[in-house]
Write a protein that holds these residues in place. Structure first.
Motif, PDB file in Angstrom:
ATOM      1  N   LEU A  99      -5.394  -1.737   8.734  1.00  0.00           N
ATOM      2  CA  LEU A  99      -4.945  -1.741   7.519  1.00  0.00           C
ATOM      3  C   LEU A  99      -5.389  -3.064   6.791  1.00  0.00           C
ATOM      4  CD1 LEU A  99      -1.357  -0.407   7.941  1.00  0.00           C
ATOM      5  CD2 LEU A  99      -3.326   0.877   7.304  1.00  0.00           C
TER       6      LEU A  99
ATOM      7  N   HIS B 152       8.457   4.425  12.363  1.00  0.00           N
ATOM      8  CA  HIS B 152       7.538   4.252  11.232  1.00  0.00           C
ATOM      9  C   HIS B 152       8.276   3.528   9.902  1.00  0.00           C
ATOM     10  CE1 HIS B 152       3.574   4.643   9.259  1.00  0.00           C
ATOM     11  NE2 HIS B 152       4.100   5.466   8.665  1.00  0.00           N
TER      12      HIS B 152
ATOM     13  N   THR C 138      -3.363   4.696   1.094  1.00  0.00           N
ATOM     14  CA  THR C 138      -3.884   5.386   2.469  1.00  0.00           C
ATOM     15  C   THR C 138      -3.738   6.676   2.676  1.00  0.00           C
ATOM     16  OG1 THR C 138      -1.684   5.230   3.500  1.00  0.00           O
ATOM     17  CG2 THR C 138      -2.744   3.061   3.501  1.00  0.00           C
TER      18      THR C 138
ATOM     19  N   GLY D 163       1.020  -1.157   0.050  1.00  0.00           N
ATOM     20  CA  GLY D 163       0.089   0.087  -0.165  1.00  0.00           C
ATOM     21  C   GLY D 163       0.869   1.219   0.159  1.00  0.00           C
ATOM     22  N   SER D 164       0.395   2.282  -0.331  1.00  0.00           N
ATOM     23  CA  SER D 164       1.204   3.506  -0.518  1.00  0.00           C
ATOM     24  C   SER D 164       0.715   4.341   0.785  1.00  0.00           C
ATOM     25  CB  SER D 164       0.650   4.265  -1.743  1.00  0.00           C
ATOM     26  OG  SER D 164       0.893   5.724  -1.582  1.00  0.00           O
ATOM     27  N   ASP D 165       1.765   4.963   1.250  1.00  0.00           N
ATOM     28  CA  ASP D 165       1.662   5.817   2.502  1.00  0.00           C
ATOM     29  C   ASP D 165       1.978   7.152   1.929  1.00  0.00           C
ATOM     30  OD1 ASP D 165       2.133   7.459   4.858  1.00  0.00           O
ATOM     31  OD2 ASP D 165       3.812   5.979   5.471  1.00  0.00           O
TER      32      ASP D 165
ATOM     33  N   SER E  27      -1.500  -0.209  11.721  1.00  0.00           N
ATOM     34  CA  SER E  27      -0.539   0.799  11.641  1.00  0.00           C
ATOM     35  C   SER E  27       0.060   0.815  12.953  1.00  0.00           C
ATOM     36  CB  SER E  27      -1.068   1.997  11.163  1.00  0.00           C
ATOM     37  OG  SER E  27      -1.809   2.724  12.201  1.00  0.00           O
TER      38      SER E  27
ATOM     39  N   MET F  53       0.949  -4.267   3.031  1.00  0.00           N
ATOM     40  CA  MET F  53      -0.674  -4.017   3.215  1.00  0.00           C
ATOM     41  C   MET F  53      -1.258  -4.479   1.909  1.00  0.00           C
ATOM     42  SD  MET F  53      -2.556  -0.362   3.551  1.00  0.00           S
ATOM     43  CE  MET F  53      -4.423  -0.306   3.605  1.00  0.00           C
TER      44      MET F  53
ATOM     45  N   GLN G 226      -2.718   9.322   5.080  1.00  0.00           N
ATOM     46  CA  GLN G 226      -2.094   9.193   6.351  1.00  0.00           C
ATOM     47  C   GLN G 226      -0.936  10.386   6.541  1.00  0.00           C
ATOM     48  OE1 GLN G 226       0.698   5.864   7.835  1.00  0.00           O
ATOM     49  NE2 GLN G 226       0.026   4.910   5.842  1.00  0.00           N
TER      50      GLN G 226
ATOM     51  N   ASP H  31       8.326  -2.650   7.379  1.00  0.00           N
ATOM     52  CA  ASP H  31       8.377  -2.907   5.942  1.00  0.00           C
ATOM     53  C   ASP H  31       9.946  -2.858   5.306  1.00  0.00           C
ATOM     54  OD1 ASP H  31       5.379  -1.156   5.238  1.00  0.00           O
ATOM     55  OD2 ASP H  31       6.496  -0.862   7.335  1.00  0.00           O
TER      56      ASP H  31
ATOM     57  N   VAL I 107       0.937  -7.528   7.207  1.00  0.00           N
ATOM     58  CA  VAL I 107       0.512  -6.164   7.941  1.00  0.00           C
ATOM     59  C   VAL I 107      -0.827  -6.049   8.209  1.00  0.00           C
ATOM     60  CG1 VAL I 107       0.042  -3.795   7.161  1.00  0.00           C
ATOM     61  CG2 VAL I 107       2.200  -4.962   6.378  1.00  0.00           C
TER      62      VAL I 107
ATOM     63  N   ALA J  70       6.049   4.680   5.585  1.00  0.00           N
ATOM     64  CA  ALA J  70       5.888   3.271   5.339  1.00  0.00           C
ATOM     65  C   ALA J  70       5.690   2.441   4.323  1.00  0.00           C
ATOM     66  CB  ALA J  70       5.107   2.674   6.732  1.00  0.00           C
ATOM     67  N   GLY J  71       5.108   1.442   3.921  1.00  0.00           N
ATOM     68  CA  GLY J  71       4.480   0.649   2.908  1.00  0.00           C
ATOM     69  C   GLY J  71       5.639   0.931   1.768  1.00  0.00           C
TER      70      GLY J  71
HETATM   71  O1  PXL Z   1       4.339  -0.391   8.567  1.00  0.00           O
HETATM   72  C1  PXL Z   1       3.132  -1.165   8.077  1.00  0.00           C
HETATM   73  C2  PXL Z   1       2.440  -0.572   7.061  1.00  0.00           C
HETATM   74  C3  PXL Z   1       2.426  -0.825   5.680  1.00  0.00           C
HETATM   75  N1  PXL Z   1       1.889  -0.383   4.504  1.00  0.00           N
HETATM   76  C4  PXL Z   1       1.059   0.921   4.744  1.00  0.00           C
HETATM   77  C5  PXL Z   1       1.211   1.386   5.939  1.00  0.00           C
HETATM   78  C6  PXL Z   1       1.754   0.846   6.983  1.00  0.00           C
HETATM   79  C7  PXL Z   1       1.762   1.671   8.240  1.00  0.00           C
HETATM   80  O2  PXL Z   1       1.196   2.454   8.659  1.00  0.00           O
HETATM   81  O3  PXL Z   1       0.584   2.685   6.243  1.00  0.00           O
HETATM   82  C8  PXL Z   1       0.637   1.407   3.506  1.00  0.00           C
END
Ligand code: PXL
Length: 276
Positions: A127, A220, A52, A21-23, A121, A90, A54, A224, A118, A28-29
């Motif tokens: 997630l 954070h 995401t 997943g994109s953060d 968070s 994720m 975030q 990952d 995952v 992260a991610g």
């Molecule tokens: O750290 C686990 C993780 C993985 N992937 C995404 C996340 C997080 C934790 O916040 O946001 C997209």
């Protein structure tokens, strides 16, 4: 510490596929995976599973990428570019986990797959939808070379509360029984120790990896980063215990180099590799 051999400029580096997943906060991610691969000299291929929303204080929500788009991302890179290892982060829902497992079975090469299960968070924001856990256990774990849960994920996956080295061994046995070739029970969230010990198990032998606990709130993306660095070492042909030992040293350095960001938890950082 010594790092991974680099491909000479102008030549094609080894490739790791990150299915993650994109953060939006960039900590992260997928962003942590791509940064880890880049700073280790590996080319990251990217199948985005969710977007995401975030920042450093929490996850406000996420949008799932449609399954056919996730499957297509995996298919096109496997067929054209090729890869030497993959890792999942994720996966957001049972449907996405099924899609990823199907895609890996159909298009994945005979290459190591690291599954970082995952679930939430660091702030406790979910997630993974309810229902995802059972699909992780049944569909993805049996395809995994290595699974890398933290203690919270261990509790959800095998219902074992890890409080000491005996219960850490019980958890490793229970996780291994779900089908991965290796299970790594990360001890980073065990309270009260000056070291952090991760336990690796292949059904026969236990391997312990100890590192000094780095005292920082800016962690954070640590999980990952560990899984991505392990995948990079596996892509280089390391045996699983050697890959985990390498990744544990790497994430410890990234924790030491972590930095504040926003009003909450900053990310672990591999940028020290760029020098000053
Ligand atoms: O750290 C686990 C993780 C993985 N992937 C995404 C996340 C997080 C934790 O916040 O946001 C997209």
């Amino acid at each position: 510490m010594s790092y991974l051999p680099l491909a000479p400029p102008g030549t094609t580096p080894l490739r790791v596929l990150a299915i993650a997943g994109s953060d939006s906060g960039g900590g992260a991610g997928m962003q942590a995976d791509v940064r880890t691969c880049a700073l280790l000299g590996v080319h990251a291929l990217c199948a985005v599973t969710a977007v995401t929303v975030q920042n450093s204080v929490g996850v406000r929500g996420f949008h799932k990428v449609p399954g056919n788009v996730i499957a297509a991302q995996i298919e096109v890179v496997c067929h054209d570019i090729g890869l030497q290892a993959a890792k999942t982060g994720m996966l957001a829902s049972a449907e996405i986990i099924e899609t990823v497992a199907d895609s890996w079975r159909t298009h994945g090469p005979d290459a190591p797959l690291v599954v970082d299960p995952v679930c939430a968070s660091m702030h406790g924001d979910p997630l993974l939808d309810s229902g995802g856990l059972e699909t992780l256990r049944a569909e993805l774990f049996p395809l995994a070379t290595l699974v890398t849960p933290n203690l919270h994920e261990v509790r959800l996956l095998v219902d074992i509360e890890v409080v000491d080295s005996d219960s850490q061994r019980d958890a490793a046995r229970a996780l291994h029984a779900l089908g991965p070739q290796w299970a790594l029970v990360k001890g980073g969230h065990l309270q009260g120790s000056v070291t952090s010990t991760d336990l690796l198990f292949d059904g026969t032998d236990f391997h312990e990896f100890e590192s000094p606990r780095v005292d920082t709130v800016h962690d954070h993306g640590a999980g990952d980063t560990l899984a991505a660095a392990t995948a990079c070492a596996l892509a280089h042909g390391y045996a699983v215990p050697d890959a985990v030992a390498f990744a544990k040293g790497w994430v410890t350095e990234c924790l030491r180099a972590s930095y504040p960001l926003g009003h909450g938890h900053g990310p672990v950082s591999p940028l020290f590799r760029l020098g000053t």
